[in-house]
Design a protein around this motif. Structure first.
Motif, PDB file in Angstrom:
ATOM      1  N   THR A 104       0.828  -1.211   0.000  1.00  0.00           N
ATOM      2  CA  THR A 104       0.000   0.000   0.000  1.00  0.00           C
ATOM      3  C   THR A 104       0.858   1.255   0.000  1.00  0.00           C
ATOM      4  N   GLU A 148     -10.536   9.773  -1.686  1.00  0.00           N
ATOM      5  CA  GLU A 148     -11.351  10.316  -0.595  1.00  0.00           C
ATOM      6  C   GLU A 148     -11.209  11.835  -0.597  1.00  0.00           C
ATOM      7  N   THR A 199      -5.289   6.300  -1.737  1.00  0.00           N
ATOM      8  CA  THR A 199      -4.673   5.052  -1.288  1.00  0.00           C
ATOM      9  C   THR A 199      -4.564   4.128  -2.479  1.00  0.00           C
ATOM     10  N   LEU A 248      -8.054   4.158  -4.432  1.00  0.00           N
ATOM     11  CA  LEU A 248      -9.126   4.635  -3.565  1.00  0.00           C
ATOM     12  C   LEU A 248      -8.993   6.144  -3.404  1.00  0.00           C
ATOM     13  N   GLU A 259     -14.691   7.404  -6.023  1.00  0.00           N
ATOM     14  CA  GLU A 259     -14.460   6.625  -4.812  1.00  0.00           C
ATOM     15  C   GLU A 259     -13.393   5.551  -4.991  1.00  0.00           C
ATOM     16  N   ARG A 260     -13.574   4.667  -5.995  1.00  0.00           N
ATOM     17  CA  ARG A 260     -12.592   3.588  -6.153  1.00  0.00           C
ATOM     18  C   ARG A 260     -12.606   2.997  -7.567  1.00  0.00           C
ATOM     19  N   GLN A 317      -5.824  -1.390  -6.706  1.00  0.00           N
ATOM     20  CA  GLN A 317      -6.982  -0.713  -6.117  1.00  0.00           C
ATOM     21  C   GLN A 317      -6.606   0.744  -5.882  1.00  0.00           C
TER      22      GLN A 317
END
Length: 157
Positions: free
Chosen positions: A13, A106, A115, A104, A84-85, A102
């Motif tokens: 991550t 926000e 992220t 992400l 959002e994603r 992924q």
């Protein structure tokens, strides 16, 4: 259940806060003309070959390394929730194959918390990818994204 397949042990991550509104960060990820300007580590030129931004849609980018070798990235979008994603399968041939990425997003006022997860099929493969320079490579990509967003934000001021 064995620890080997534990999701957190298979995921790398990176987190960033971009000084740009979420809509602009989303557009940078979803519009081919923007992707070509930041995708890939510093020193690479990216060409968007295919970009079908929909669930089940395929994407394919060619990156030219400074030494003239071509590097192919491709995948299939699995989940898209606007602003959002974005989840996608991904291959970064010849170094990484069979992962899920992924992205992400926000909203954080006029900034965007971001992220980025890469989920690997096994814990061992995840460790191998980390040792190969995952964090430095992707940090370079997101530095380029940050620079792109900064330019775009100043153009819109």
């Amino acid at each position: 259940m064995s620890n080997t397949n534990d999701l957190k042990n298979r995921t790398l991550t990176l987190k960033r806060t971009f000084n740009a509104p979420i809509k602009l960060v989303w557009e940078a990820w979803t519009q081919p003309e923007h992707i070509a300007l930041w995708w890939g580590p510093k020193g690479m030129e990216t060409k968007v070959i295919e970009h079908n931004f929909s669930v089940g849609g395929e994407w394919k980018y060619s990156m030219m390394m400074p030494d003239g070798k071509e590097f192919i990235a491709d995948g299939v979008y699995k989940e898209i929730v606007e602003l959002e994603r974005i989840f996608s399968s991904a291959n970064f041939k010849p170094m990484t194959e069979g992962v899920e990425i992924q992205a992400l997003f926000e909203e954080n006022g006029d900034k965007t918390n971001f992220t980025f997860n890469v989920v690997h099929p096994t814990e061992e493969y995840c460790k191998q990818q980390e040792e190969m320079g995952f964090y430095n490579g992707w940090a370079s990509v997101f530095d380029r994204l940050g620079e792109f967003l900064q330019k775009e934000t100043s153009l819109n001021d």
